[in-house]
Design a protein around this motif. Structure first.
Motif, PDB file in Angstrom:
ATOM      1  N   PHE A 246      42.028  79.580 -31.526  1.00  0.00           N
ATOM      2  CA  PHE A 246      40.607  79.547 -31.564  1.00  0.00           C
ATOM      3  C   PHE A 246      40.128  79.972 -29.904  1.00  0.00           C
ATOM      4  O   PHE A 246      38.753  80.119 -29.906  1.00  0.00           O
ATOM      5  CB  PHE A 246      40.041  78.319 -31.931  1.00  0.00           C
ATOM      6  N   ILE A 247      40.954  79.953 -29.022  1.00  0.00           N
ATOM      7  CA  ILE A 247      40.616  80.415 -27.643  1.00  0.00           C
ATOM      8  C   ILE A 247      39.853  81.727 -27.697  1.00  0.00           C
ATOM      9  O   ILE A 247      39.052  82.027 -27.004  1.00  0.00           O
ATOM     10  CB  ILE A 247      41.649  80.431 -26.465  1.00  0.00           C
ATOM     11  N   GLY A 248      40.367  82.567 -28.650  1.00  0.00           N
ATOM     12  CA  GLY A 248      39.761  83.836 -28.790  1.00  0.00           C
ATOM     13  C   GLY A 248      38.091  83.819 -29.207  1.00  0.00           C
ATOM     14  O   GLY A 248      37.627  84.744 -29.282  1.00  0.00           O
ATOM     15  N   SER A 249      37.854  82.775 -29.686  1.00  0.00           N
ATOM     16  CA  SER A 249      36.473  82.593 -30.108  1.00  0.00           C
ATOM     17  C   SER A 249      35.241  82.394 -28.933  1.00  0.00           C
ATOM     18  O   SER A 249      34.251  82.603 -28.947  1.00  0.00           O
ATOM     19  CB  SER A 249      35.940  81.452 -30.869  1.00  0.00           C
ATOM     20  N   TRP A 250      35.893  82.306 -27.586  1.00  0.00           N
ATOM     21  CA  TRP A 250      35.096  82.169 -26.349  1.00  0.00           C
ATOM     22  C   TRP A 250      34.902  83.310 -25.538  1.00  0.00           C
ATOM     23  O   TRP A 250      35.431  83.685 -24.764  1.00  0.00           O
ATOM     24  CB  TRP A 250      35.821  81.016 -25.509  1.00  0.00           C
ATOM     25  N   THR A 251      34.280  84.331 -26.397  1.00  0.00           N
ATOM     26  CA  THR A 251      34.329  85.697 -26.062  1.00  0.00           C
ATOM     27  C   THR A 251      33.349  85.743 -24.790  1.00  0.00           C
ATOM     28  O   THR A 251      33.421  86.885 -23.972  1.00  0.00           O
ATOM     29  CB  THR A 251      33.466  86.516 -27.075  1.00  0.00           C
ATOM     30  N   LYS A 252      32.717  84.818 -24.417  1.00  0.00           N
ATOM     31  CA  LYS A 252      31.796  84.985 -22.982  1.00  0.00           C
ATOM     32  C   LYS A 252      32.488  84.181 -21.967  1.00  0.00           C
ATOM     33  O   LYS A 252      31.779  84.127 -20.776  1.00  0.00           O
ATOM     34  CB  LYS A 252      30.472  84.058 -23.494  1.00  0.00           C
ATOM     35  N   LEU A 253      33.867  83.829 -22.089  1.00  0.00           N
ATOM     36  CA  LEU A 253      34.437  83.147 -21.166  1.00  0.00           C
ATOM     37  C   LEU A 253      34.920  83.899 -19.857  1.00  0.00           C
ATOM     38  O   LEU A 253      35.347  85.014 -20.048  1.00  0.00           O
ATOM     39  CB  LEU A 253      35.730  82.672 -21.739  1.00  0.00           C
ATOM     40  N   VAL A 254      34.577  83.576 -18.873  1.00  0.00           N
ATOM     41  CA  VAL A 254      34.946  84.240 -17.526  1.00  0.00           C
ATOM     42  C   VAL A 254      36.089  83.391 -16.724  1.00  0.00           C
ATOM     43  O   VAL A 254      36.693  84.101 -15.837  1.00  0.00           O
ATOM     44  CB  VAL A 254      33.559  84.316 -16.453  1.00  0.00           C
ATOM     45  N   ARG A 255      36.263  82.330 -17.141  1.00  0.00           N
ATOM     46  CA  ARG A 255      37.138  81.516 -16.315  1.00  0.00           C
ATOM     47  C   ARG A 255      38.187  80.720 -17.158  1.00  0.00           C
ATOM     48  O   ARG A 255      37.374  79.917 -17.972  1.00  0.00           O
ATOM     49  CB  ARG A 255      36.943  80.926 -15.032  1.00  0.00           C
ATOM     50  N   LEU A 256      39.495  80.853 -17.298  1.00  0.00           N
ATOM     51  CA  LEU A 256      40.216  79.948 -18.014  1.00  0.00           C
ATOM     52  C   LEU A 256      41.403  79.364 -17.229  1.00  0.00           C
ATOM     53  O   LEU A 256      42.085  79.998 -17.129  1.00  0.00           O
ATOM     54  CB  LEU A 256      40.726  80.404 -19.290  1.00  0.00           C
ATOM     55  N   ASP A 257      41.568  77.923 -17.229  1.00  0.00           N
ATOM     56  CA  ASP A 257      42.566  77.127 -16.335  1.00  0.00           C
ATOM     57  C   ASP A 257      43.279  76.383 -17.438  1.00  0.00           C
ATOM     58  O   ASP A 257      42.651  75.500 -17.820  1.00  0.00           O
ATOM     59  CB  ASP A 257      41.851  76.490 -15.271  1.00  0.00           C
ATOM     60  N   MET A 258      44.557  76.643 -17.410  1.00  0.00           N
ATOM     61  CA  MET A 258      45.335  75.709 -18.074  1.00  0.00           C
ATOM     62  C   MET A 258      46.595  75.407 -17.090  1.00  0.00           C
ATOM     63  O   MET A 258      47.809  75.776 -17.813  1.00  0.00           O
ATOM     64  CB  MET A 258      45.864  76.221 -19.504  1.00  0.00           C
ATOM     65  N   GLN A 259      46.699  74.948 -16.220  1.00  0.00           N
ATOM     66  CA  GLN A 259      47.667  74.779 -15.220  1.00  0.00           C
ATOM     67  C   GLN A 259      48.080  73.272 -15.250  1.00  0.00           C
ATOM     68  O   GLN A 259      47.572  72.546 -15.060  1.00  0.00           O
ATOM     69  CB  GLN A 259      47.193  75.070 -13.791  1.00  0.00           C
ATOM     70  N   GLY A 260      49.505  73.230 -15.412  1.00  0.00           N
ATOM     71  CA  GLY A 260      50.203  71.809 -15.462  1.00  0.00           C
ATOM     72  C   GLY A 260      49.654  70.984 -16.599  1.00  0.00           C
ATOM     73  O   GLY A 260      49.381  69.861 -16.368  1.00  0.00           O
ATOM     74  N   SER A 261      49.396  71.494 -17.725  1.00  0.00           N
ATOM     75  CA  SER A 261      48.624  70.967 -18.621  1.00  0.00           C
ATOM     76  C   SER A 261      49.526  70.172 -19.978  1.00  0.00           C
ATOM     77  O   SER A 261      48.972  69.676 -20.751  1.00  0.00           O
ATOM     78  CB  SER A 261      47.642  71.747 -19.481  1.00  0.00           C
ATOM     79  N   PHE A 262      50.875  70.719 -19.743  1.00  0.00           N
ATOM     80  CA  PHE A 262      51.913  70.237 -20.677  1.00  0.00           C
ATOM     81  C   PHE A 262      51.795  70.636 -21.980  1.00  0.00           C
ATOM     82  O   PHE A 262      52.403  70.457 -22.893  1.00  0.00           O
ATOM     83  CB  PHE A 262      51.830  68.671 -20.852  1.00  0.00           C
ATOM     84  N   MET A 263      51.001  71.808 -22.184  1.00  0.00           N
ATOM     85  CA  MET A 263      50.908  72.621 -23.502  1.00  0.00           C
ATOM     86  C   MET A 263      52.042  73.584 -23.739  1.00  0.00           C
ATOM     87  O   MET A 263      52.764  73.841 -22.746  1.00  0.00           O
ATOM     88  CB  MET A 263      49.714  73.251 -23.596  1.00  0.00           C
ATOM     89  N   GLU A 264      52.253  74.025 -25.131  1.00  0.00           N
ATOM     90  CA  GLU A 264      53.327  74.836 -25.154  1.00  0.00           C
ATOM     91  C   GLU A 264      52.859  76.175 -25.550  1.00  0.00           C
ATOM     92  O   GLU A 264      52.062  76.293 -25.837  1.00  0.00           O
ATOM     93  CB  GLU A 264      54.177  74.054 -26.378  1.00  0.00           C
TER      94      GLU A 264
END
Length: 615
Positions: free
Chosen positions: A74-92
């Protein structure tokens, strides 16, 4: 991205854990165009599905948490997003293909994803990006809008970067590092672009450097190190007036070193002390160089192994042959620290702050060579201290370290040939040992013959010392070389940008041989054993020949008569001499009479009967 959005993002909020999972759907509408910042909030579990409803979201930062599960589609629904940070988040991983829908992205930072190897993400639609970085199994993408940057790193990507990146004509920063590529076609495709920084280290590229590199007129940084490039350095590089860094180390470049590199009077590159590294190549002489370090030009081991001309300095030749007597047999260095004494050994100081393109040596006993600048923080120091006041146990040398963004080599110079024990001491002192964002970094680098060295894993945590012990390192010639090398693994911006690459606290080198003889303990033991065995054999031989007993005085008397001798039992002797009949007596001596005897086969013998008074 407008200045208004930047200012709005500075008013972003940082909610508590329970609020995140229960109340995202009731956010006031005017907040839905802001940036949500959840950094170091110790959030757990998967991302809630209702986050996908924030379709007007401009920014989302989820750094430094302990999420679980994959990055949702669903991150694809954030079509107006200009910044996305997922550093050291432990996600896969993997990064979902829907990321290609975020066409307004100018700042993308996804690092350290868990899980198995993954395909490279589809970024074809992100044509607004003007900076690209690719590293060993990782990619970083940057855009310079109001000092904003984007990156994808340490995510275990398996495939190569799509060729479509070669037609992104707005790129100003290309970093293709530690990703296999055999030819130089990629940066030929980038000719006449807006490139300012080109990093293509460790890609296994072959062939010459194309002269068309001069068409990149805006180039300020060029790094083609650790490849298989051959041929001469093109003179056209001299025309790159804005060049600030030039790294060509560890290739097979040949010919003569251009005068605009080696002669400080010929080129402002050297006059202004701009770092240039051409070490570890195959140049040929004659050489007019009179010093090992020509201002900011690293030339160590830059000449061919076949170059034996006396005009070439020892430090420019392969293997750094000793210019004098090879007399040293031990080495103690406190890397990044002052002189100390530990366990009776004096560790020499190593506080030189140079490192971008530098070679130094001390009293023809040891030296070091350092290459590279820290990404995102060109002012980062090359020596480190215990900035987090970690409670480090062990020797004092664990309180400091020397670090490097790419390659760090230490040399034991003018060493005697033989076997040595080499101990390398490490302690991670640039991360914190708490549960904050500063503790999430991972430093991974190669140590000489051992790949993928992770200090924290080896030591069992941050602020703990660990020693790697190489018990039998043979020195042939006169130089011991220890190489630490960063191959693009681990984090690069935790706790700050530029915290990555090789880090070492101290070096201990001791001989496995007797320094007074030059023989190893094994050789000495072998000599002793062989000597003892030889002595025993000699004694046995002497014993058997009668020189150490085994022959009596009587035997000598009989030998003087040149009589044959033998061994008989008493019954045979009595029968032969008729029980020592006086009629058979033929003589006598100091030890008793001698009798004539006849054996059953007719052989005549002489028998000495010892007197009861003989001793």
């Amino acid at each position: 991205m407008s200045l208004e959005i930047l200012l709005t993002c500075k008013k972003s909020i940082s909610p508590a854990t329970t609020w995140m999972y229960q109340s995202v759907q009731v956010l006031p509408r005017f907040l839905l165009s802001l940036c949500l910042v959840w950094e170091n909030d110790q959030l757990e579990g998967p991302l809630p599905a209702n986050l996908g409803n924030l379709r007007s979201l401009r920014g989302l930062r989820l750094d430094g948490n302990t999420f679980s599960g994959n990055i949702p589609n669903f991150i694809g629904s954030w079509t107006k997003l200009v910044r996305l940070d997922m550093q050291g988040s432990f996600m896969e991983g993997p990064i979902p293909s829907t990321i290609s829908l975020l066409t307004k992205l100018t700042d993308l930072r996804i690092t350290d994803l868990k899980g198995s190897p993954m395909d490279f993400p589809n970024l074809h639609n992100l044509m607004e990006m003007d900076k690209l970085r690719v590293e060993y199994g990782l990619i970083r993408i940057y855009r310079t809008v109001c000092d904003m940057r984007s990156l994808l790193s340490a995510n275990n990507f398996t495939d190569t970067i799509p060729e479509t990146f070669g037609i992104m004509k707005n790129l100003t920063d290309v970093r293709w590092e530690h990703v296999f590529r055999e030819d130089t076609r990629f940066y030929r495709e980038l000719d006449q672009t807006k490139l300012e920084k080109l990093y293509m280290q460790g890609t296994s590229m072959e062939g010459p450097i194309p002269s068309t590199i001069s068409l990149l007129t805006n180039l300020t940084e060029l790094d083609l190190s650790f490849n298989r490039l051959r041929g001469q350095i093109p003179d056209t590089i001299d025309s790159l007036a804005d060049l600030e860094y030039l790294f060509l180390t560890n290739n097979s470049l040949s010919g003569t070193i251009p005068s605009w590199i080696s002669d400080s009077n010929q080129k402002l590159l050297v006059f202004l002390e701009i770092p240039v590294d051409v070490s570890y190549n195959n140049f040929t002489g004659p050489s007019s160089l009179t010093v090992c370090q020509q201002r900011a030009v690293n030339l160590v081991s830059s000449f061919s192994s076949s170059e034996s001309s006396d005009s070439v300095l020892w430090c420019l030749k392969k293997d750094l042959p000793c210019p004098g007597d090879a007399k040293h047999h031990s080495l103690f260095i406190n890397c990044g620290g002052d002189k100390i004494t530990t366990e009776g050994n004096e560790y020499q100081r190593d506080l030189d702050g140079s490192g971008a393109s530098h070679f130094s040596y001390y009293s023809e006993q040891w030296g070091y060579s350092s290459t590279g600048i820290f990404t995102g923080n060109e002012a980062a120091a090359y020596v480190a201290t215990n900035t987090f006041s970690l409670n480090i146990t062990g020797p004092e040398y664990f309180q400091s370290a020397r670090t490097s963004p790419l390659s760090l080599k230490y040399y034991g110079l003018c060493m005697r040939e033989g076997s040595y024990r080499v101990q390398l001491h490490f302690a991670e002192i640039m991360f914190s040992d708490d549960e904050t964002y500063s503790s999430l970094g991972r430093r991974i680098f190669d140590v000489s013959i051992q790949a993928n060295f992770n200090i924290m894993e080896e030591a069992g945590g941050i602020g703990k010392g660990v020693t790697k012990d190489f018990k039998n390192v043979t020195v042939k010639g006169s130089t011991l070389e220890i190489h630490l090398y960063w191959a693009g693994k681990g984090t690069t911006a935790i706790p700050n940008r530029g915290v990555y690459g090789p880090l070492i606290s101290a070096i201990t080198v001791t001989p496995n041989f007797d320094v007074s003889t030059g023989l190893s303990a094994g050789a000495i033991a072998g000599i002793v054993i062989a000597s003892v065995a030889a002595v025993v054999l000699i004694l046995i031989a002497l014993r058997l020949t009668g020189y150490l007993g085994g022959k009596s005085k009587e035997d000598e008397e009989i030998q003087a008569l040149k009589l044959q001798t033998g061994y008989f039992n008493l019954r045979q002797i009595k029968t032969a001499t008729n029980n020592f009949d006086p009629a058979n007596k033929i003589g006598g001596g100091g030890f008793g009479p001698v009798y004539k005897g006849v054996l059953s086969d007719g052989s005549v013998i002489a028998v000495k009967q010892l007197s009861s008074k003989s001793k």
